[in-house]
Write an enzyme that holds these catalytic residues in place. Sequence first.
Site: not given
Ligand code: T1G
Length: 677
Positions: A100, A120
């Site tokens: 976004e 989301e």
């Molecule tokens: N927020 C907080 N922590 C996150 C995070 C996030 N969005 N994404 C990953 N982490 C942490 C995860 O818990 C882990 O922590 C570390 O980062 C490595 O993650 C307003 C409402 C990007 C593909 O859904 O899909 O934006 O265990 O093991 O395998 O409209 O992380 O090390 O303490 O997954 O390399 C939308 C979620 C949010 C993407 C990377 N975004 N993340 O994969 O690492 S809602 C998502 C992923 C939002 C807006 C809306 C994956 C990755 P720890 P990982 P990875």
Amino acid sequence: MLGFRGDVAVITIDNPPVNAGSAKVRAGLLEALGALGDRNGIKVAIIIGAGKTFMAGSDIREFGAPLSDPQLPAVIAAIEACPVPVIAAIHGAALGGGFELALGCDYRIAQPGARIGLPEVGLGLVPGAGGTQRLPRLVGMEAALELVVSAKRIDAQRGYDLGAIDALSDGDILDDALAFADTGLAKRPLHAMAIAPFEHAAVKSLSAKLIAKAKGRPAAEKAAHLTLQSLEHDLRDGLEIERAVFQDIRITPEAFAYRYQFFAERQASKNPFDAQAKTIAAVAVVGLGTMGAGIAYCFLRAGYKVIGIEGDQDLLDTGLGRIDALIEKDIAASRITPEAAQSMRENLLGNASIEAAKDADLALEAIFEDLAVKRDLLGRLSAVLSPDALIATNTSYLDIDAMAEAVSHPERFFGLHFFSPAHIMSLLEIVSSTSSSAGAIASGFAIARKLGKQPVFARNSYGFIGNRIYAAYRRQAEFLLEDGAEPPEIDAAMIGFGMALGPFAVSDLSGLDIAWRMRQAQAASRDPKARYVRIADQLCEAGRLGRKTGAGFYDYPNGKPVASPIVTEIIDAERRARAITPRTIGSHEIQARCFGAMVNEAVLLLEEGVALRGSDIDVVLVHGYGFPRWLGGPMWHAAHMEPAALDSAIDLAAQAEGVTFRRGDAATALATLKNQN
Ligand code: T1G
């Protein structure tokens, strides 16, 4: 972080490990954008991520509490108000709020393999910073709906084809963004763009299809509605409506449960032991039946060399044929390229002798589920392999300590329990025997990561975590049969609870004979006082093994399940033999008893140390058994139920089982979960 390269401003998001859009990141971006206004001579701004990715999205950890300012929409508004064109330079991932933010920029340049999307809805949310409003203006309504409601991620190459990405970078993303900045760009905010005309009927049916595919969950419905509504509002109004829906939905129990699962999966993926994993290049898979072939394919797809081994040439040819069919299927579905298929074929060797395993770094057996047969093979295998090669079993419930006795250097032996179909199911139970070394288990977790599987650690127990809980659930479903409910009623009730399939439909799908063999193996040690239902045994004795024999708990006259008079007769006869007067049982009682049986077994697994934590159990049930993700898992759901309702569910299940359930220390286990955000 704000820097300058000549007359180009470079704003870097730096919040390891994935540049989540935390409050600090948002404030930093706003400050950097504000500073641009004071700097003369700047003609373009670039926003880029430090480390491995652009921005993984908003910081999910913040969603359980009031969000602090500046919130993401304000940052994006500042980008659109920026006097100079702003380029998003994307590598790694631009997801959710990250995408976004990029949509708020005037241009987007990306590395072809970078992942973009709006996940989301997969978190029980709706995009909250313009995704449903800006994306249709960029890629059109149909493509926008597909991306928003399916929550799927696409690579930037696909994004480029859709028009979401303006240029692709096959080199250094910053260098290419700087070059792109030098092409005479003008401001191009999306709010000035109209949504391309589209076929309304087609879009409405697409929306309905996408919502149905998302099991009609509220987030999917709301996200679809917001996206379609983008046509009716100017961008400003649309953004306000979208933000209001996001603020409401992010604090719903369903959204909390989804976020819990997100972090539970990542916690389960962490190797519980501080040990070095063994480097594995070549894997011998012994037994190329359906499971073995699927497992071999998982390793091939991940780039391992695979030696497929079977007992004789015919079995080997059939097994290699199964693997080839999986390769062909993925080529046909464009899940792999012909080039990738070719290198898999080059990495695959077949042999009808276990001597061929001698140079393998890991040998995995996926042969017939019989303890004596497995012990014999493991003994022979351990003699062929080098002493430091790892040995794993794919057994789904047999005693791996008993198997370990047959292995020389048993510290190298452990369980890698794949779920059928192995090349599709994400769950992988990493099972430790009492002699498995920390290094072996660490290697299991490293393998899971490379295979793209969701690992969960388990200690040795009958059925480990998932099958043990599922066996308790299935027993309770069979008690319900004897007590008066019919298979279709029980299946319908559990689908109404949220399970992907009912227990009898699952039995017919996976084959009644697997559980039958489990029960036969347990017969000698079964508690004679415990209630035992013979209905499934009788179906197996009658050759009704499920779909694969055209009949099981259901008949399949034209491939579709229908209630079977033969099964009804067997159930009635069993009720008479037990002197049970059948009674009508409502779906509430069916759900309560089945759920109570699951929770009780889950708590016992924690007490026995088979599972490390309640959230691991929830990951197993969601990933491996179709437990509804929006309930978080049996432990999470139990922790958030009314205590009286939970007690009643466990008590009902216990009464039906006829033994006093060791309720385990449910309170402690559940309280731990309840406090998790
Ligand atoms: N927020 C907080 N922590 C996150 C995070 C996030 N969005 N994404 C990953 N982490 C942490 C995860 O818990 C882990 O922590 C570390 O980062 C490595 O993650 C307003 C409402 C990007 C593909 O859904 O899909 O934006 O265990 O093991 O395998 O409209 O992380 O090390 O303490 O997954 O390399 C939308 C979620 C949010 C993407 C990377 N975004 N993340 O994969 O690492 S809602 C998502 C992923 C939002 C807006 C809306 C994956 C990755 P720890 P990982 P990875």
